[in-house]
Design a protein around this motif. Sequence first.
Motif, PDB file in Angstrom:
ATOM      1  N   GLN A 311      -1.889   4.006   5.641  1.00 30.61           N
ATOM      2  CA  GLN A 311      -0.578   4.574   5.930  1.00 30.61           C
ATOM      3  C   GLN A 311       0.394   3.597   6.603  1.00 30.61           C
ATOM      4  N   SER A 314       5.074   1.664   3.039  1.00 28.84           N
ATOM      5  CA  SER A 314       5.613   2.590   2.053  1.00 28.84           C
ATOM      6  C   SER A 314       5.204   2.087   0.666  1.00 28.84           C
ATOM      7  N   THR A 316       7.140   1.270  -1.751  1.00 27.95           N
ATOM      8  CA  THR A 316       7.992   0.127  -2.094  1.00 27.95           C
ATOM      9  C   THR A 316       7.509  -1.146  -1.404  1.00 27.95           C
ATOM     10  N   GLN A 317       7.179  -1.045  -0.116  1.00 27.33           N
ATOM     11  CA  GLN A 317       6.657  -2.210   0.618  1.00 27.33           C
ATOM     12  C   GLN A 317       5.329  -2.678   0.031  1.00 27.33           C
ATOM     13  N   LYS A 343       2.008   8.089  -4.528  1.00 25.45           N
ATOM     14  CA  LYS A 343       2.290   9.147  -3.559  1.00 25.45           C
ATOM     15  C   LYS A 343       1.321  10.305  -3.712  1.00 25.45           C
TER      16      LYS A 343
END
Length: 351
Positions: A311, A314, A316-317, A343
């Motif tokens: 966690q 994200s 995108t990261q 996700k």
Amino acid sequence: MLQPLLSPAPLNAQSASNCGVLSAAANGLDGFIVQHGGDLDQVFGRAGIDPEQLLHPTLSLPLPNYCKVLEEAARQTACDNFGLHYGQQFQPQALGLLGYIGLCSATLEEALINFAKAFPFHQHSTLIQLVDQGECYRFDYQVRHGAINERRQDAELTMGMATNLVRHVLGRDWAPREVTFEHAQPENWQEHREAFQTDIRFGQACNTLLIPKHDLAARTMPGSDPMLLMLIKDAIRQLGESAHEVSLLDQARQAIAATLHLGEPVLEDIAQTLGLSGWTLQRRLREHRMSFTQLVDQIRQQSAMTHLKQQRLSVTQLATALGYSETSAFSRAFKRWFGISPKQWRSAADS
């Protein structure tokens, strides 16, 4: 292309007598815990560490237990930045062999190179490399042990250790150009800026220090000792001779993993890191019934699962950290691997 001064340390490059991290890495830990109001028996008990081991700096501590004792110390003392503060006061000589190979070097630049080169024999299952980026050296550090999910305190401690090696010569006011951490930004992140006296970025692909080369130019180590350095290097060479043999496949895996955040891995670049031609690396991989593309795909898949569980990043990261130019390309690859989106996978793992 960025050139590592040292090939990434093999994940299982370790001496027969060191299967984790040398207990010198916990020098003064017991006193530091007490100083911050912690209960030693509780902290060490929960981490599964015998405090007697800390009295012998050449004994080996299991790396998962070592990382856990730092996390437990942070929780038990209610000091969220425990590793950061512990690292600030951790001087190079306290690291034993690893510290003295830096202190006995002729110059500060040589000290950093020797420190990085010796690190695999101090701690296993860890990426450590010094990368020449032109105006700066980038010092990379990342624990890569499958059983270790919490490693924030260790990362902040190690970045402090490396910084203190430079400050041993340049003084307490020296600051790296930038520091990055792979973990998320903590609540009291301003303390990190104060400790390193520079900009800090969190949630990055790796823990790094960016060290300007002009800071190192012609700076001699005050404790330079050529004879002792020779003896230390000889001891490390003997450790290397008794180290477990690392397969080419393992070396290739780590070389790819170490450069994923720079973009799409290139066969010729990885081969050069391993001292091979691109054709030779392809042939050696075929002996393992593996292509270069398949190996990159496998590493990305494993890394994606690890990061999604933790966690910290994200989607995108994470796509950027795995070398994808677009998040959509990562999502397509992930759906090919698991049949669902990143996700959806993260939500299912949390439930």
